[in-house]
Design an enzyme around this catalytic site. Sequence first.
Site, PDB file in Angstrom:
ATOM      1  N   ASN A 178      -4.078  -0.647  -3.270  1.00 57.39           N
ATOM      2  CA  ASN A 178      -5.015   0.208  -2.448  1.00 57.39           C
ATOM      3  C   ASN A 178      -5.128   1.589  -2.357  1.00 57.39           C
ATOM      4  O   ASN A 178      -6.103   2.460  -2.993  1.00 57.39           O
ATOM      5  CB  ASN A 178      -5.324  -0.098  -0.983  1.00 57.39           C
ATOM      6  N   SER A 229       0.958  -6.997   1.862  1.00 57.70           N
ATOM      7  CA  SER A 229       0.455  -7.887   2.830  1.00 57.70           C
ATOM      8  C   SER A 229       1.534  -8.187   3.747  1.00 57.70           C
ATOM      9  O   SER A 229       2.759  -8.582   3.256  1.00 57.70           O
ATOM     10  CB  SER A 229      -0.372  -9.059   2.199  1.00 57.70           C
ATOM     11  N   GLU A 275       6.534  -2.539   4.585  1.00 54.30           N
ATOM     12  CA  GLU A 275       5.466  -1.519   4.892  1.00 54.30           C
ATOM     13  C   GLU A 275       3.947  -2.480   4.760  1.00 54.30           C
ATOM     14  O   GLU A 275       3.597  -2.769   3.691  1.00 54.30           O
ATOM     15  CB  GLU A 275       5.138  -0.266   3.821  1.00 54.30           C
ATOM     16  N   CYS A 304      -4.469   0.662   4.614  1.00 54.50           N
ATOM     17  CA  CYS A 304      -3.846  -0.074   5.538  1.00 54.50           C
ATOM     18  C   CYS A 304      -3.868   0.462   7.107  1.00 54.50           C
ATOM     19  O   CYS A 304      -3.673  -0.371   7.632  1.00 54.50           O
ATOM     20  CB  CYS A 304      -2.464  -0.027   5.084  1.00 54.50           C
ATOM     21  N   GLU A 325      -6.569  -9.331   9.094  1.00 55.15           N
ATOM     22  CA  GLU A 325      -6.576  -8.101   8.627  1.00 55.15           C
ATOM     23  C   GLU A 325      -8.031  -7.754   7.673  1.00 55.15           C
ATOM     24  O   GLU A 325      -8.285  -8.717   6.793  1.00 55.15           O
ATOM     25  CB  GLU A 325      -5.538  -7.238   7.645  1.00 55.15           C
TER      26      GLU A 325
HETATM   27  P1  NAD Z   1       0.086  -8.072  -1.755  1.00 51.55           P
HETATM   28  O1  NAD Z   1       0.825  -8.565  -0.812  1.00 51.55           O
HETATM   29  O2  NAD Z   1      -0.767  -9.073  -2.476  1.00 51.55           O
HETATM   30  O3  NAD Z   1       0.669  -7.386  -3.098  1.00 51.55           O
HETATM   31  C1  NAD Z   1       1.736  -6.403  -3.097  1.00 51.55           C
HETATM   32  C2  NAD Z   1       2.543  -6.440  -4.273  1.00 51.55           C
HETATM   33  O4  NAD Z   1       3.411  -7.628  -3.929  1.00 51.55           O
HETATM   34  C3  NAD Z   1       1.854  -6.594  -5.718  1.00 51.55           C
HETATM   35  O5  NAD Z   1       2.621  -5.789  -6.600  1.00 51.55           O
HETATM   36  C4  NAD Z   1       1.910  -7.954  -5.797  1.00 51.55           C
HETATM   37  O6  NAD Z   1       2.133  -8.219  -7.040  1.00 51.55           O
HETATM   38  C5  NAD Z   1       3.379  -8.471  -5.283  1.00 51.55           C
HETATM   39  N1  NAD Z   1       3.463  -9.674  -4.924  1.00 51.55           N
HETATM   40  C6  NAD Z   1       2.467 -10.543  -4.521  1.00 51.55           C
HETATM   41  N2  NAD Z   1       2.901 -11.875  -3.949  1.00 51.55           N
HETATM   42  C7  NAD Z   1       4.188 -11.747  -4.621  1.00 51.55           C
HETATM   43  C8  NAD Z   1       5.467 -12.742  -4.309  1.00 51.55           C
HETATM   44  N3  NAD Z   1       5.358 -14.068  -4.082  1.00 51.55           N
HETATM   45  N4  NAD Z   1       6.764 -12.274  -4.653  1.00 51.55           N
HETATM   46  C9  NAD Z   1       6.703 -11.016  -4.982  1.00 51.55           C
HETATM   47  N5  NAD Z   1       6.011  -9.984  -5.242  1.00 51.55           N
HETATM   48  C10 NAD Z   1       4.596 -10.525  -4.768  1.00 51.55           C
HETATM   49  O7  NAD Z   1      -0.859  -6.719  -1.335  1.00 51.55           O
HETATM   50  P2  NAD Z   1      -2.248  -6.158  -1.962  1.00 51.55           P
HETATM   51  O8  NAD Z   1      -3.202  -7.005  -1.872  1.00 51.55           O
HETATM   52  O9  NAD Z   1      -1.812  -5.493  -3.284  1.00 51.55           O
HETATM   53  O10 NAD Z   1      -2.303  -5.132  -0.465  1.00 51.55           O
HETATM   54  C11 NAD Z   1      -3.042  -5.044   0.267  1.00 51.55           C
HETATM   55  C12 NAD Z   1      -2.096  -5.265   1.689  1.00 51.55           C
HETATM   56  O11 NAD Z   1      -0.976  -4.339   1.539  1.00 51.55           O
HETATM   57  C13 NAD Z   1      -2.880  -5.104   2.889  1.00 51.55           C
HETATM   58  O12 NAD Z   1      -2.197  -6.062   3.901  1.00 51.55           O
HETATM   59  C14 NAD Z   1      -2.509  -3.649   3.502  1.00 51.55           C
HETATM   60  O13 NAD Z   1      -2.576  -3.529   4.747  1.00 51.55           O
HETATM   61  C15 NAD Z   1      -1.198  -3.710   2.791  1.00 51.55           C
HETATM   62  N6  NAD Z   1      -0.775  -2.226   2.763  1.00 51.55           N
HETATM   63  C16 NAD Z   1       0.259  -1.631   3.747  1.00 51.55           C
HETATM   64  C17 NAD Z   1       0.556  -0.313   3.486  1.00 51.55           C
HETATM   65  C18 NAD Z   1       1.380   0.324   4.448  1.00 51.55           C
HETATM   66  O14 NAD Z   1       1.841   1.296   3.956  1.00 51.55           O
HETATM   67  N7  NAD Z   1       2.025  -0.312   5.378  1.00 51.55           N
HETATM   68  C19 NAD Z   1      -0.110   0.522   2.430  1.00 51.55           C
HETATM   69  C20 NAD Z   1      -1.040  -0.228   1.504  1.00 51.55           C
HETATM   70  C21 NAD Z   1      -1.098  -1.732   1.769  1.00 51.55           C
END
Ligand code: NAD
Length: 463
Positions: free
Chosen positions: A120, A194, A215, A249, A339
């Site tokens: 994002n 996530s 995070e 987020c 969310e």
């Molecule tokens: P996601 O969890 O789908 O993916 C994040 C990363 O994890 C990607 O690089 C993905 O390839 C990797 N990933 C996914 N499944 C995995 C697995 N099984 N094993 C290892 N790596 C894996 O999240 P997203 O859709 O990219 O982002 C959206 C989410 O992130 C939302 O929930 C949002 O709130 C959160 N977010 C949090 C913050 C924060 O600072 N707290 C910031 C931005 C986004």
Amino acid sequence: MKKITSTFIEEIKQNQLAFFKEHKANGVEIRIQHLKKLKKVLEQKEEAIFDALYQDLKKPVFESFTSELLMVQKELDLIIKNLKEWAAPKRVSGSLINFPSRDYILSEPYGAVLLISPWNYPFQLAMIPFIGAIAAGNTAVIKPSESAPHTAQIIEAIISEVFPSKWAQVIQGDVNVGAALLKTQWDYIFYTGSTAVGKIVAKAAAEFLTPTTLELGGKSPCIVDGTAPIQKTARRIIWGKFLNCGQTCIAPDYVLVKKEHKNELVAAMIQEIEKAFGKEAQLSKDYGRIIHQKHFEKLVQDLNKQTLLYGGDKNKEDLFFGPTLVDEPELDSSLLMDEIFGPILPILSYNTEADLDLVLTKLKNPLAFYIFSSQKKFINALVQRYAFGGGVINDSIIHFTNDKLPFGGVGNSGMGAYHGKYSYDVFTHAKPVVKRSFWFDLPQRYAPYPKSLKSLKFLLKKL
Ligand code: NAD
């Protein structure tokens, strides 16, 4: 693209560890030199960064600059300026029980760090933790999100121009690559994404007892009691919600407004949406797009059987999803269970603080918490009663921009925090060392112990 196998990952990690052990990543001067070079390369590649963000998310250049590149540049400036001081051993006074001694704390890098980032804010959410990890003296592997491939590409180009791969390397790939990376033993894992995947990361890290920062996301409320100026309240909520098309987020996830002010607030919000993006947001250059079809479909499903107060227009080919306000969804609807992470804003109303408590307790531990009010007592009660990652009174999102504030979640929204000095601290172990001298010893500490504790109690309590 090179096939990413477990052997390839293990090789990279071993090379990085060897580099780390030679202390090549640990000299403060060499870290500063590389961070300065990174700063220069970022300046040279500014256009390419904006272009990648546009291709991935249709981010307006203004947003790409203010909420991505500028944040990274500010973090670099702060760290370059302060690193020598942060990295120096910290003397602390010794305990009289150990007199005489010299006591100090070393900030020790962990070693080989793995950073996994989301799509994002795909540039800054990879780069800011990366800068912290490198500044602290670690090596790093970054796995950017596969859903923002153009940004992943530019991040790889930048990192490989500044750092040798045994110090820092980008590994691109999807979930499978992420899962393969988690099978390797790292010295620290910093994950942004996530909550569901955060749990997978935590389990994998537990296997090796690897320390982690998570995070994550959450349902960040906006509580409006009607005692603050309504139009300005609406403007600040709408800005925070529809930035990056709601895919932030810490975006306001839902609004909880005192019932008698609901209509006025909704009318003001509609005015502010149209002021910002016109009556047809699809034509606005300042309105982003949904990241991909799968997420688009999830948002369409979220609106199923809901009553709209505004918006709802969308275009699948263009991944356009207009700013949408929803009237009082049920607490067990998908809109309030998960969310939202998109441009849909549920408006709930409350009469009493008990109504408020019901919702805030159910959707506990949000990443952010926003209160719009002029009532000090009300504000203080809410701030003290509920656990949340970070909060803002009378605005949204902005706590993220102050590098003096730790940024992170609690419970479901994560653990650990970073930004500024906190980024340095999170990637170092505070290693205490006591250096004793031989010229004095408290004889009573050695056996045979004194028969009576009376004089010892007096002495030890004084020390
Ligand atoms: P996601 O969890 O789908 O993916 C994040 C990363 O994890 C990607 O690089 C993905 O390839 C990797 N990933 C996914 N499944 C995995 C697995 N099984 N094993 C290892 N790596 C894996 O999240 P997203 O859709 O990219 O982002 C959206 C989410 O992130 C939302 O929930 C949002 O709130 C959160 N977010 C949090 C913050 C924060 O600072 N707290 C910031 C931005 C986004």
